[in-house]
Design an enzyme around this catalytic site. Structure first.
Site, PDB file in Angstrom:
ATOM      1  N   SER A 188       2.607  -2.198  10.417  1.00 25.14           N
ATOM      2  CA  SER A 188       4.040  -2.266  10.727  1.00 25.14           C
ATOM      3  C   SER A 188       4.674  -3.621  10.399  1.00 25.14           C
ATOM      4  CB  SER A 188       4.299  -1.866  12.185  1.00 25.14           C
ATOM      5  OG  SER A 188       3.913  -0.520  12.400  1.00 25.14           O
ATOM      6  N   GLU A 225      -7.316   4.818   7.116  1.00 21.17           N
ATOM      7  CA  GLU A 225      -7.059   6.235   6.835  1.00 21.17           C
ATOM      8  C   GLU A 225      -8.234   6.848   6.079  1.00 21.17           C
ATOM      9  OE1 GLU A 225      -3.183   5.617   5.115  1.00 21.17           O
ATOM     10  OE2 GLU A 225      -2.428   5.115   7.118  1.00 21.17           O
ATOM     11  N   HIS A 246      -9.823   1.315   3.996  1.00 18.37           N
ATOM     12  CA  HIS A 246      -8.594   1.472   4.789  1.00 18.37           C
ATOM     13  C   HIS A 246      -8.886   2.439   5.941  1.00 18.37           C
ATOM     14  CE1 HIS A 246      -4.578   2.688   5.983  1.00 18.37           C
ATOM     15  NE2 HIS A 246      -4.160   1.565   5.433  1.00 18.37           N
ATOM     16  N   GLY A 259       1.778   2.262  10.658  1.00 19.59           N
ATOM     17  CA  GLY A 259       2.758   3.333  10.551  1.00 19.59           C
ATOM     18  C   GLY A 259       3.420   3.713  11.864  1.00 19.59           C
ATOM     19  N   ASN A 300       0.872  -1.177   0.000  1.00 19.25           N
ATOM     20  CA  ASN A 300       0.000   0.000   0.000  1.00 19.25           C
ATOM     21  C   ASN A 300       0.906   1.223   0.000  1.00 19.25           C
ATOM     22  OD1 ASN A 300      -1.882   1.961   0.377  1.00 19.25           O
ATOM     23  ND2 ASN A 300      -2.452   1.364   2.461  1.00 19.25           N
ATOM     24  N   LYS A 315       0.099   4.231  -0.481  1.00 21.18           N
ATOM     25  CA  LYS A 315      -0.568   5.445   0.022  1.00 21.18           C
ATOM     26  C   LYS A 315      -0.256   6.621  -0.914  1.00 21.18           C
ATOM     27  CE  LYS A 315      -0.361   3.321   4.510  1.00 21.18           C
ATOM     28  NZ  LYS A 315      -0.437   3.473   5.964  1.00 21.18           N
ATOM     29  N   GLU A 328      -6.124  -4.829  10.033  1.00 20.22           N
ATOM     30  CA  GLU A 328      -5.066  -3.867  10.350  1.00 20.22           C
ATOM     31  C   GLU A 328      -5.454  -3.069  11.592  1.00 20.22           C
ATOM     32  OE1 GLU A 328      -2.699  -2.572   6.632  1.00 20.22           O
ATOM     33  OE2 GLU A 328      -4.552  -1.449   6.667  1.00 20.22           O
TER      34      GLU A 328
HETATM   35  P1  PGA Z   1       2.323   0.199   7.653  1.00 17.60           P
HETATM   36  O1  PGA Z   1       0.930   0.474   6.871  1.00 17.60           O
HETATM   37  O2  PGA Z   1       2.877  -1.071   7.116  1.00 17.60           O
HETATM   38  O3  PGA Z   1       3.175   1.389   7.326  1.00 17.60           O
HETATM   39  O4  PGA Z   1       1.986   0.115   9.093  1.00 17.60           O
HETATM   40  C1  PGA Z   1       0.037  -0.566   6.612  1.00 17.60           C
HETATM   41  C2  PGA Z   1      -1.197  -0.023   5.935  1.00 17.60           C
HETATM   42  O5  PGA Z   1      -1.648   1.073   6.273  1.00 17.60           O
HETATM   43  O6  PGA Z   1      -1.776  -0.673   5.052  1.00 17.60           O
END
Ligand code: PGA
Length: 250
Positions: free
Chosen positions: A206, A92, A90, A166, A6, A8, A160
């Protein structure tokens, strides 16, 4: 096993092209790889990837087929620009754009109607986990985000935990196992009991080159959705290699 990147709203255009070229140079078969790209990158990167087995996906689509929706993108547009799958719900988007599970379900219906597979994200916040509600929140999201008539072969789930995205803070293996087992137990019910074959459930939050192998060893974990570490070719390749190593063990 599926390992999905991803990206982003990253990286810059030139770096994105270079990253895709490096990723396409290796094969991790039978692990399936997906890149969820910023939408303007779909066409140039699908051209760059050529015959690579890497699949491309969009990071969102609108719930309507077309119309006056400034700034949005339709499922058909994603498909016509080289995507075969779309990431929906997601955290976000749920947090920054107020997306509800009902909206995610409407988007999923639209995506399937236009021939796309769908990866639906679920996850609890830290507050919800601390209040002992993680499982209930995620199961409710699952029930409401997956349309009743969702064809099983088109669906992938990504669990997630929001607090692990993140942050470098990964859920414990026990917690991942508990949540994945709960989701796997619920999936057949929310698909009208027709889920004879298994819907893959990926872990995200992460995931990196160091922790992927242990996470992918868990029952009901079919790979990972990777944000930060997917922007580094070496780290992403290493995560794909962990998935392949788990497959060859089983
Ligand atoms: P991350 O993000 O691996 O940076 O924690 C995962 C995601 O948001 O899909």
């Amino acid at each position: 096993m599926i390992v999905a990147a991803n990206w982003k709203m990253n990286p810059a255009f030139d770096a994105a092209g270079r990253l895709a070229t490096v990723l396409a140079a290796c094969s991790f078969k039978p692990v399936k790889r997906i890149l969820f790209l910023p939408h303007p990158y779909l066409v140039p990167i699908s051209e760059r990837l050529g015959q690579s087995e890497i699949r491309l996906g969009g990071q969102d689509c609108h719930q309507d087929a077309a119309g006056a929706h400034t700034g949005d993108v339709s499922a058909a547009m994603l498909r016509d620009c080289g995507a075969s799958i779309v990431l929906l719900g997601h955290s976000e988007r749920r947090a920054n754009h107020g997306e509800t599970s009902a909206l995610v379900a409407a988007k999923a219906r639209q995506a399937v109607a236009h021939g796309l597979d769908v990866m639906i994200c679920l996850g609890e916040t830290l507050g919800e986990r601390e209040a002992g509600k993680a499982e209930q929140v995620v199961i409710d999201q699952l029930r409401m985000s997956v349309p009743d008539d969702m064809p099983q072969h088109r669906l992938i789930i990504a669990y997630e935990p929001v607090w692990a995205i993140g942050t470098g803070e990964v859920a414990s293996l026990d917690d991942i196992a508990i949540m994945h087992n709960a989701i796997a137990g619920e999936l057949p019910k929310c698909q009208g009991g027709v889920a004879a074959a298994k819907t893959p459930v990926l872990y995200g939050g992460s995931v990196n080159a160091e922790n992927a192998f242990a996470i992918f060893a868990l029952d009901n974990v079919y790979g990972g959705l990777v944000g930060g570490a997917s922007l580094n070719a070496e780290a992403f390749d290493s995560i794909c290699d962990s998935a392949r190593a788990q497959l060859s063990k089983s």
